[in-house]
Design a protein around this motif. Structure first.
Motif, PDB file in Angstrom:
ATOM      1  N   GLN A 342      52.866  76.494 -34.967  1.00 32.31           N
ATOM      2  CA  GLN A 342      53.354  77.620 -35.772  1.00 32.31           C
ATOM      3  C   GLN A 342      53.664  78.830 -34.897  1.00 32.31           C
ATOM      4  O   GLN A 342      54.664  79.516 -35.096  1.00 32.31           O
ATOM      5  CB  GLN A 342      52.329  77.983 -36.839  1.00 32.31           C
ATOM      6  CG  GLN A 342      52.137  76.908 -37.901  1.00 32.31           C
ATOM      7  CD  GLN A 342      51.064  77.286 -38.909  1.00 32.31           C
ATOM      8  OE1 GLN A 342      50.474  78.356 -38.815  1.00 32.31           O
ATOM      9  NE2 GLN A 342      50.796  76.398 -39.857  1.00 32.31           N
ATOM     10  N   ASP A 343      52.766  79.104 -33.926  1.00 32.84           N
ATOM     11  CA  ASP A 343      53.005  80.232 -33.029  1.00 32.84           C
ATOM     12  C   ASP A 343      54.280  80.040 -32.227  1.00 32.84           C
ATOM     13  O   ASP A 343      55.080  80.974 -32.058  1.00 32.84           O
ATOM     14  CB  ASP A 343      51.808  80.427 -32.086  1.00 32.84           C
ATOM     15  CG  ASP A 343      50.559  80.847 -32.833  1.00 32.84           C
ATOM     16  OD1 ASP A 343      50.689  81.325 -33.976  1.00 32.84           O
ATOM     17  OD2 ASP A 343      49.453  80.680 -32.274  1.00 32.84           O
ATOM     18  N   GLU A 344      54.464  78.830 -31.716  1.00 30.04           N
ATOM     19  CA  GLU A 344      55.670  78.556 -30.946  1.00 30.04           C
ATOM     20  C   GLU A 344      56.921  78.683 -31.815  1.00 30.04           C
ATOM     21  O   GLU A 344      57.950  79.219 -31.377  1.00 30.04           O
ATOM     22  CB  GLU A 344      55.591  77.145 -30.334  1.00 30.04           C
ATOM     23  CG  GLU A 344      54.548  77.001 -29.239  1.00 30.04           C
ATOM     24  CD  GLU A 344      54.860  77.887 -28.046  1.00 30.04           C
ATOM     25  OE1 GLU A 344      56.052  78.060 -27.740  1.00 30.04           O
ATOM     26  OE2 GLU A 344      53.908  78.402 -27.426  1.00 30.04           O
ATOM     27  N   VAL A 351      62.599  85.069 -30.781  1.00 27.34           N
ATOM     28  CA  VAL A 351      63.563  85.073 -29.678  1.00 27.34           C
ATOM     29  C   VAL A 351      64.983  84.897 -30.205  1.00 27.34           C
ATOM     30  O   VAL A 351      65.928  85.561 -29.749  1.00 27.34           O
ATOM     31  CB  VAL A 351      63.198  83.969 -28.664  1.00 27.34           C
ATOM     32  CG1 VAL A 351      64.305  83.807 -27.638  1.00 27.34           C
ATOM     33  CG2 VAL A 351      61.894  84.297 -27.964  1.00 27.34           C
ATOM     34  N   ARG A 352      65.134  83.994 -31.207  1.00 24.50           N
ATOM     35  CA  ARG A 352      66.466  83.767 -31.764  1.00 24.50           C
ATOM     36  C   ARG A 352      66.996  85.036 -32.445  1.00 24.50           C
ATOM     37  O   ARG A 352      68.160  85.424 -32.264  1.00 24.50           O
ATOM     38  CB  ARG A 352      66.423  82.611 -32.766  1.00 24.50           C
ATOM     39  CG  ARG A 352      67.785  82.195 -33.297  1.00 24.50           C
ATOM     40  CD  ARG A 352      67.633  81.079 -34.311  1.00 24.50           C
ATOM     41  NE  ARG A 352      66.909  81.516 -35.479  1.00 24.50           N
ATOM     42  CZ  ARG A 352      67.439  82.222 -36.478  1.00 24.50           C
ATOM     43  NH1 ARG A 352      68.710  82.555 -36.438  1.00 24.50           N
ATOM     44  NH2 ARG A 352      66.711  82.576 -37.505  1.00 24.50           N
ATOM     45  N   GLU A 356      70.199  87.268 -31.432  1.00 29.23           N
ATOM     46  CA  GLU A 356      71.276  87.618 -32.358  1.00 29.23           C
ATOM     47  C   GLU A 356      71.466  89.130 -32.436  1.00 29.23           C
ATOM     48  O   GLU A 356      72.598  89.631 -32.460  1.00 29.23           O
ATOM     49  CB  GLU A 356      70.963  87.045 -33.743  1.00 29.23           C
ATOM     50  CG  GLU A 356      71.006  85.523 -33.800  1.00 29.23           C
ATOM     51  CD  GLU A 356      70.660  85.003 -35.181  1.00 29.23           C
ATOM     52  OE1 GLU A 356      70.297  85.848 -36.039  1.00 29.23           O
ATOM     53  OE2 GLU A 356      70.731  83.780 -35.404  1.00 29.23           O
ATOM     54  N   ALA A 357      70.316  89.873 -32.461  1.00 26.89           N
ATOM     55  CA  ALA A 357      70.422  91.337 -32.499  1.00 26.89           C
ATOM     56  C   ALA A 357      71.081  91.871 -31.234  1.00 26.89           C
ATOM     57  O   ALA A 357      71.908  92.792 -31.280  1.00 26.89           O
ATOM     58  CB  ALA A 357      69.032  91.953 -32.680  1.00 26.89           C
ATOM     59  N   ALA A 358      70.711  91.279 -30.076  1.00 28.72           N
ATOM     60  CA  ALA A 358      71.317  91.724 -28.822  1.00 28.72           C
ATOM     61  C   ALA A 358      72.823  91.442 -28.808  1.00 28.72           C
ATOM     62  O   ALA A 358      73.624  92.276 -28.360  1.00 28.72           O
ATOM     63  CB  ALA A 358      70.627  91.033 -27.646  1.00 28.72           C
TER      64      ALA A 358
END
Length: 741
Positions: A342-344, A351-352, A356-358
């Protein structure tokens, strides 16, 4: 006759519950748990407190103090037991070894259930780091007693009883080889002795003869056969619910709901020997005497089989315990793996999203950069077009200036708009520029009074070294020749070769001289002041509406306002006037001069700072002049002082003291209009044609109507008084000076 069972020394009934208490919080939880779960069929509970003995020879006072402390320890439990309807037995033991004292008391009194708090530990044991009391009691408690360790109202460790209390019967003393007394009663003294010593009372009673006797009296199968017929429990069928205490009716069984897996795995639950409570034991001398060697052999075989079964059961339970531990470990690992997964997944999603925001931010920045580049290119093109238009406008203005210069030169050589006087005529009129005819001093030369063509005139003579004065000379000639207005000074002629200008003579001189009463002249009435202000505003509006281009005076002040014989005001000294294109006459950023011109305290601050000239620049000078007309005070800081006086309702102190009958309300309106004209920003100043001139005309009409009322109220003057007034007026006129600064 059934065998005798061992009863406690204190006469306690079977199925009794005892709780070890101390001064800690877990003792209260232990008592509460015992009353809620164990005190069911027998509403009796025994509270045991071990008072540690530190000195064998302690005094009586110390013993009394210890007794008092012990009694105080039981006080909170008495009320709680009374509310629960449970009988309370209080026991205080004196011993140096707390676990041993508790175990001895349990063994001696045949306590079925013993409850102890997880942190119950005597002060001496805590001080010297002695053994943990719950652990010691679990290890040394008799096998007929169930031990429970309570922490915060929950079981953290337990050990079930291996057999019931009925199996604590002691074998009787026998004078015969079987050890039985003639009356078939067990030796009670021996039982008490064994109970006091804390030894198990089961030793020696299970002999071969006894086993054989049991089999023969009950007609049952041999114990070996019974044992072999019992189904073996496989590791797969063993669960925590199948493990129950032998005396099920005396206390609740352990279940998965009340105790967690970890606690049940760590709890010490040994498995005892066979329960013989259902056997009907009869220790008669005849039955004992009939035992033989065969029954002894059978008994030994039965014991060997029981040992083997116990070993198998122990091994099975060990395997089950290992399997449970492995299952729990695997379950924990699976939980950890699931949590890690779940953490991963969450990290991957973060990160995704961050990526996308970047990307979105990069696209936005790219769009902004593109828009900025396009805007810069458009601005550059606009600047190029503006520079080109400015260059063309400068070339056009240069051509127009050259044409205007050529036209002015032509007019100077042959100008028919004004009369030209020769220097001889000027010298004759001024008696060779006599000092006695000098009536004033201007910025670029003196002013003389004289007569030309039998008319009183004022002659302004430029100094030979005044280069800027000659430029103003040409400008003033150009302006005064082109315009005519009743409130503009009249240019009669000029001598261009020597820089002499001939004006009409103004008998009352300048407005500044009359306001400050230079030459001890009489003061000006408030009606004339309102009239002078309206006339100046009308002439200024005429200049601003001049055709084809508006004209800005740039040097409006009381010294440049002249008064004739009848106090008619006229604007003079237009040498600094400038033409403003009509399209930008009321703008503030279009017409720019390299340097500001005018008089300090009267010049427009915004025009002085930026060099941007409009018709509103004259409005500021006019506002300062209006304040001087009503107050007769110097211009330095005058607007600020008048504003504060109006705010403090002390404007009457700012009025010219020579005016005695001025209407205060109208004077305040006059001053407020002047303050609006003297605003620092051009856009805050009122319009001359729509606001200022109508208001000043209203005040002038108010003064005229007041004059008419005063005239009707006065008596007609006599001829003598009229002639004396005319004589006085002629004397005043001959004494007035003419100044043009």
């Amino acid at each position: 006759m059934p065998p005798s069972t061992h009863q406690p020394d204190d006469g306690f009934p079977l199925n009794t519950t005892a709780v070890a208490i101390d001064k800690d919080k877990n003792s209260q939880h232990a008592v509460q748990w015992a009353i809620d779960h164990l005190v069911i069929s027998n509403p009796l509970i025994i509270l045991i407190h071990v008072r540690h003995k530190t000195n064998q020879h302690q005094g009586a006072s110390d013993s009394e103090n210890g007794e008092i402390d012990a009694q105080q320890l039981f006080v909170p439990y008495r009320g709680y037991c009374a509310r629960k309807g449970v009988q309370l037995k209080e026991v205080v033991l004196d011993d140096t070894d707390t676990p041993k004292a508790l175990v001895d008391y349990v063994h001696k009194n045949c306590i079925n259930n013993f409850v102890v708090g997880a942190s119950t530990r005597s002060a001496i044991a805590r001080k010297f780091k002695g053994p943990d009391i719950p652990t010691s009691i679990i290890k040394t408690a008799p096998d007929f007693c169930s031990v429970y360790v309570i922490s915060k109202g929950k079981i953290i460790s337990a050990r079930a009883a291996l057999r019931p209390v009925a199996n604590t019967a002691m074998p009787p003393r026998q004078p015969s080889p079987l050890g039985m007394q003639p009356n078939n009663q067990p030796d009670s003294n021996n039982e008490q002795e064994n109970g006091a010593k804390g030894q198990p009372a089961r030793e020696g009673w299970k002999t071969a003869a006894t086993e054989r006797m049991l089999n023969e009296r009950n007609g049952a199968k041999p114990a070996k056969a019974l044992t072999r017929e019992r189904p073996k429990t496989s590791p797969a069928n063993i669960t925590l619910e199948n493990i129950e205490a032998p005396n099920r009716g005396s206390r609740p069984s352990f279940s998965r709901d009340s105790v967690s897996d970890e606690h049940m795995l760590t709890a010490q639950i040994p498995f005892g020997s066979m329960d013989a409570i259902g056997q009907n034991l009869d220790f008669s001398s005849s039955s004992v005497g009939s035992m033989d060697s065969a029954s002894a052999q059978s008994t030994r075989e039965l014991e060997a089989e029981m040992k083997r079964l116990k070993l198998e059961l122990k091994q099975t339970m060990d395997m089950y315990s290992s399997a449970c531990k492995e299952a729990i470990s695997a379950k924990n690992k699976a939980r950890e793996l699931s949590q890690w997964k779940q953490d991963e997944a969450r990290k991957f999603e973060e990160v995704r999203l961050a990526e996308e925001a970047a990307l979105a931010i990069a696209e936005m920045e790219k769009a902004k950069c593109k828009a900025a580049i396009e805007a810069a290119e458009a601005a550059q093109k606009l600047a190029e077009r503006e520079a080109q238009r400015r260059k063309q406008a400068e070339m056009k203005a240069r051509k127009e200036t050259e044409e205007k210069k050529r036209a002015l030169n032509a007019l100077a050589q042959n100008d028919v708009r004004y009369r030209k006087y020769t220097i001889e005529e000027i010298e004759e009129s001024t008696e060779m520029f006599s000092e006695k005819l000098k009536i004033g001093e201007g910025g670029y030369g003196p002013v003389y009074g004289g007569k030309l063509d039998h008319t009183a005139v004022a002659i302004k003579v430029l100094r030979p070294d005044a280069a800027q004065g000659r430029k103003q000379f040409q400008q003033e000639v150009e302006v005064l020749c082109c315009i005519r207005h009743p409130n503009m000074v009249l240019l009669l002629g000029a001598c261009p070769e020597y820089g002499c200008l001939v004006y009409e003579y103004m008998h009352n001189g300048s407005l500044e001289d009359r306001l400050f009463r230079r030459g001890n002249t009489p003061p000006i009435s408030w009606r004339r002041r309102f009239k002078i202000a309206a006339e100046i505003a009308t002439a200024l509006l005429f200049l601003h509406q001049a055709k084809p281009e508006p004209l800005v005076h740039r040097d409006l002040k009381p010294a440049n306002i002249l008064l004739d014989r009848n106090y008619v005001s006229k604007i003079s000294d237009v040498g600094l006037a400038r033409l403003v294109p009509p399209s930008v006459a009321d703008q503030v950023t279009q017409y720019h001069l390299t340097s500001a011109a005018g008089t300090f305290c009267y010049i427009d601050p915004e025009y002085q700072q930026t060099g941007q000239l409009t018709t509103k620049s004259d409005i500021y000078s006019f506002g300062i002049m209006l304040l001087q007309i009503i107050t007769a005070k110097p211009p330095m800081g005058l607007a600020h002082h008048v504003q504060r006086a109006i705010e403090k309702e002390r404007f009457n102190e700012m009025l010219d003291p020579t005016i005695s009958d001025c209407p205060l309300e109208e004077a305040i309106h006059f001053a407020e209009l002047a303050l609006k004209c003297a605003e620092l920003r051009k856009r805050d100043r009122p319009d001359l044609g729509t606001v200022i001139v109508p208001e000043l005309n209203r005040l002038r009409d108010l003064g005229r109507s007041s004059d008419k009322r005063d005239g009707r109220n006065q008596f007609p003057r006599s001829a003598a008084s009229s002639s004396s007034l005319r004589a006085q007026s002629s004397n005043e006129d001959s004494g007035n000076s003419y100044t043009d600064e």
